[in-house]
Design a protein around this motif. Structure first.
Motif, mmCIF file in Angstrom:
data_model
loop_
_atom_site.group_PDB
_atom_site.id
_atom_site.type_symbol
_atom_site.label_atom_id
_atom_site.label_comp_id
_atom_site.label_asym_id
_atom_site.label_seq_id
_atom_site.Cartn_x
_atom_site.Cartn_y
_atom_site.Cartn_z
ATOM 1 N N LYS B 12 0.847 -1.191 0.000
ATOM 2 C CA LYS B 12 0.000 0.000 0.000
ATOM 3 C C LYS B 12 0.877 1.234 0.000
ATOM 4 O O LYS B 12 1.718 1.410 0.878
ATOM 5 C CB LYS B 12 -0.901 -0.003 1.235
ATOM 6 N N LYS B 80 -6.901 -2.242 7.660
ATOM 7 C CA LYS B 80 -7.808 -1.497 6.787
ATOM 8 C C LYS B 80 -7.896 -2.132 5.408
ATOM 9 O O LYS B 80 -8.946 -2.089 4.778
ATOM 10 C CB LYS B 80 -7.365 -0.034 6.664
ATOM 11 N N VAL B 81 -6.806 -2.709 4.953
ATOM 12 C CA VAL B 81 -6.848 -3.390 3.664
ATOM 13 C C VAL B 81 -7.666 -4.671 3.783
ATOM 14 O O VAL B 81 -8.523 -4.957 2.956
ATOM 15 C CB VAL B 81 -5.420 -3.687 3.159
ATOM 16 N N ARG B 84 -11.285 -4.109 3.864
ATOM 17 C CA ARG B 84 -11.759 -3.492 2.626
ATOM 18 C C ARG B 84 -12.088 -2.007 2.787
ATOM 19 O O ARG B 84 -12.752 -1.430 1.930
ATOM 20 C CB ARG B 84 -12.973 -4.235 2.069
ATOM 21 N N ILE B 85 -11.649 -1.388 3.873
ATOM 22 C CA ILE B 85 -11.891 0.047 4.008
ATOM 23 C C ILE B 85 -11.047 0.799 2.991
ATOM 24 O O ILE B 85 -11.458 1.803 2.443
ATOM 25 C CB ILE B 85 -11.581 0.492 5.449
ATOM 26 N N THR B 86 -9.872 0.277 2.721
ATOM 27 C CA THR B 86 -9.052 0.863 1.668
ATOM 28 C C THR B 86 -8.534 -0.278 0.791
ATOM 29 O O THR B 86 -8.549 -1.432 1.215
ATOM 30 C CB THR B 86 -7.912 1.710 2.277
ATOM 31 N N THR B 87 -8.119 0.055 -0.422
ATOM 32 C CA THR B 87 -7.661 -1.001 -1.324
ATOM 33 C C THR B 87 -6.140 -1.043 -1.335
ATOM 34 O O THR B 87 -5.493 -0.021 -1.142
ATOM 35 C CB THR B 87 -8.141 -0.753 -2.763
ATOM 36 N N PRO B 88 -5.561 -2.209 -1.574
ATOM 37 C CA PRO B 88 -4.101 -2.269 -1.663
ATOM 38 C C PRO B 88 -3.643 -1.648 -2.985
ATOM 39 O O PRO B 88 -4.421 -1.563 -3.929
ATOM 40 C CB PRO B 88 -3.809 -3.770 -1.635
ATOM 41 N N THR B 89 -2.402 -1.206 -3.039
ATOM 42 C CA THR B 89 -1.843 -0.687 -4.284
ATOM 43 C C THR B 89 -1.414 -1.861 -5.172
ATOM 44 O O THR B 89 -1.563 -1.816 -6.381
ATOM 45 C CB THR B 89 -0.637 0.224 -3.989
#
Lengths: 299, 421
Positions: B12, B80-81, B84-89
């Motif tokens: 991320k 958080k990844v 699913r609150i934020t997406t991985p890079t």
């Protein structure tokens, strides 16, 4: 902590239910990946989270009138007051044309959908920032937030309807037959348009808090170009076409035709308004879905 | 054993500007754009940080995995990844089972709504179905102890009631996989105790738990396996006590031993100099983590340079927060009235079951008594430090209690109990 307290804790600690013995194939499998290049809408996922949508709508309706003295009466007072001002200023002093319908009915039939649109638009534009703790601490499809924000004012809309019905009774302007069934379709166009702009502005608002300054300006101008205080068909034709780009013009003239028996909208114009509304919805949704993966990081 | 979570090279990337400026106005962006057009480098542009870098691990079904690391190591980003609150890079993770996450207690609580309404609101947001919440409603209320205030808006609750109600809803969340962030850090000892007890009970039913904490006691107690993150990377993955020990070493500022290469550089004066300090176990081996139940030796090396008043070693022992546990000096009489030049080693023994758990810092020095005053010759603040831990076998002062026991010291007392009635 005393021994007594500790014992009490042990007694009251909930015993978790054993894990359901489901066949392994039934366990939902989910793959977390980087954000897709092309946004799409996962309808199945939205269906899965439908209860969360219901919960958010229910919460907002509950909270809306808590600790107000008059409560839901405001949903009647606000449009009634606005309509009274319009009737006095534009109807009596400025003598705006009202076509074949009594001016007060004409105005109220414009004010109520406009009121809905204004609430839906401003609430959906603010929804991500207003629900910041949810956005940063728990997952659900973010689309639910603007969606809930445009559903909540439907309640106010329904509560405001008796004002219109009363006026219709007073002036004897009743709906002419089957066209009444098309009324919800025009409201739906207002919803879709508000949702589209709400999608767009709420995503922008995550990064740029300029949005709250833009909305009031926009909402002040909008009634003037939507035919809220005049009948659109009384305007010269070439201006009608310019006004028709605005989906709210279609919503209001269509709504008047459906419930007041006002003249039929010019369908190509109405079609243009509807097309713009749907286009706004699709653009807004695309922008929203494309920026959704970054909401929690930037908000 | 089937795998519940499979993380494959999760990465991320954050832009620092993005993280610092929570939001900007359009003007900021336009000025940035102007700077770029003018050929000047945008100061925010280059500051990128990999919060996670190629993080891979598997979690078996029913396993309790702990994640430790300093602040900023990537623990919260990882959660958080996975939630699913934020997406991985880059990278991906496969999750098998219904996931429940608890990154905060009372997420979405609305102060205007009543306790009852908030139970439904919070439960639904945490992923419970309405039917489930209805089915457990009475249990939730009973457990929270807010009872008759259930129809009062929560803005009128005391903060204690608020937290209890919020935790009570969370405690009835029963997914296949539970992801928990530092929720143990909030609330009082009772609350922390409940959270721990609850998680132990959950893991006992075969659920998979991923648990981030700074509470090493809790990590040791609950986890089957621990991952140590540093700089967004997995630096260790294995047995809890080994990983925790390793982590604590790397986190300490001073080491468990210190020595000076020659007399000239050693702190001190023309009478005596402090040459070294060391934390040792009963076998004389240097140690960095000490079992709370065992004696701990503080070994001080010093040199007396000339004949003079009696020189003695003294230590001052403080906890992590700088609270002084005690001062102790060598009161044995090595010399009758005066010191004899030479090199000496003095070891003071801190009894087992005396210090509380956590980091302990020791000031070491050589002193003389000057009338009614203590006179320092060579000494060093925070000369050595070590970490006291409790393996949790039940024979220490904490017994079977797993929560936090406050205090600088934590002696194991002799208790006598008599029945008087």
């Amino acid at each position: 902590m005393t021994q007594i307290e500790e014992e009490r804790l042990q007694r009251t600690a909930p015993v978790p239910r054993p894990l359901e013995s489901r066949p392994r194939g039934d366990r939902p499998t989910f793959v977390i990946r980087p954000a897709p290049r092309w946004p799409h809408l996962d309808i199945r996922e939205l269906w899965h989270y439908r209860e969360v949508l219901g919960t958010i709508v229910w919460r907002d309706i509950k909270v809306r009138y808590k600790q107000t003295f008059l409560g839901v009466v405001w949903a009647i007072l606000v449009p009634a007051f606005t309509a009274t001002v319009y009737v006095v200023v534009f109807g009596k002093f400025a003598k705006f044309p009202s076509g074949n319908v009594a001016y007060p009915s004409l105005v109220v039939a414009g004010v109520i959908p406009m009121q809905y649109f204004a609430s839906a638009l401003s609430q959906s534009s603010m929804c991500l920032v207003a629900n910041l703790p949810l956005v940063t601490k728990v997952y659900f499809p973010r689309v639910l937030l603007p969606l809930a924000a445009v559903l909540v004012p439907v309640v106010d809309f329904l509560v405001g309807l008796p004002v219109l019905i009363t006026l219709m009774g007073l002036y004897g302007t009743w709906p002419k037959g089957v066209q009444l069934v098309s009324a919800p379709a025009f409201l739906a166009l207002a919803l879709v348009t508000a949702l589209g702009i709400g999608f767009f502005l709420s995503s922008v608002n995550v990064r740029y808090r300029d949005v709250p300054y833009i909305i009031p300006v926009f909402l002040q101008v909008l009634p003037l170009v939507s035919g809220v205080m005049y009948a659109v068909e009384e305007v010269p034709t070439k201006w009608q076409w310019i006004l028709a780009v605005n989906p709210m013009t279609t919503v209001i003239s269509g709504w008047r035709w459906a419930v007041l028996g006002a003249p039929e909208p010019i369908w190509p114009q109405a079609g243009l308004g509807a097309a713009v509304g749907i286009a706004l919805f699709l653009i807004g949704l695309t922008v929203f879905r494309a920026s959704e993966p970054r909401f929690a990081d930037t908000i | 054993m089937p795998v519940a979570i499979e993380a494959q090279e999760l990465s991320k990337l954050y832009r620092l500007g993005q993280m610092q400026a929570a939001y900007g106005t359009l003007r900021d962006s336009t000025s940035r754009l102007a700077a770029r057009l003018a050929g000047r480098a945008d100061p925010d542009e280059k500051q990128e940080i990999w919060a996670l870098r190629d993080v891979s691990f598997n979690v078996d079904e029913g396993e309790v995995l702990g994640i430790v690391g300093r602040n900023g190591a990537g623990k919260s980003t990882l959660l958080k990844v996975l939630t699913r609150i934020t997406t991985p890079t880059k990278g991906r993770a496969i999750i098998r089972g219904r996931v429940g996450s608890l990154l905060e207690v009372g997420t979405g609580f609305n102060p205007e709504l009543t306790g009852r309404e908030n139970i439904f609101l919070n439960g639904s947001i945490l992923g419970m179905k309405r039917r489930e919440i209805q089915g457990r409603f009475n249990e939730i209320v009973d457990f929270s102890g807010v009872g008759k205030f259930i129809d009062t808006p929560v803005k009128r609750y005391s903060s204690g009631m608020y937290v209890r109600l919020a935790f009570s809803v969370a405690a009835h969340l029963e997914p296949d996989i539970l992801l928990v962030d530092e929720v143990l850090a909030v609330g009082d000892a009772e609350f922390q105790q409940r959270s721990l007890g609850r998680m132990e009970a959950l893991s006992g039913t075969g659920r998979t738990v991923l648990f981030v904490s700074h509470n090493m006691q809790a990590i040791n107690q609950l986890c089957d396996r621990v991952i140590l993150l540093d700089g967004g990377k997995v630096v260790e993955d294995g047995d809890p006590s080994a990983v925790v020990t390793h982590y604590l070493h790397s986190a300490l500022s001073s080491g468990s031993q210190i020595s000076w290469p020659d007399d000239a550089s050693a702190p001190g004066d023309d009478l005596a100099r402090l040459l070294s300090a060391r934390v040792v176990n009963e076998d004389g081996e240097a140690l960095e983590t000490a079992d709370v139940r065992r004696p701990i030796g503080i070994e001080i090396g010093f040199r007396v340079l000339r004949e003079g008043p009696p020189v003695f070693a003294k230590i001052k022992v403080s906890d992590n927060q700088g609270a002084i546990a005690f001062n102790a000096m060598d009161v044995s009489a090595h010399w009758n009235d005066h010191s004899v030049p030479g090199r000496y080693v003095a070891t003071g023994w801190i009894p087992g079951n005396l210090l509380n758990e956590g980091r302990v810092s020791v000031e070491a020095g050589v002193w003389t008594l000057h009338g009614a005053k203590l006179l320092p010759h060579g000494h060093r603040y925070d000369a050595v430090s070590f970490y006291v831990y409790d393996p949790g076998d039940g024979d220490s002062a904490r017994g079977r209690f797993v929560g936090q026991l406050r205090g600088v010291v934590r002696p194991l007392l002799d208790w006598s109990v008599e029945r008087v009635d």
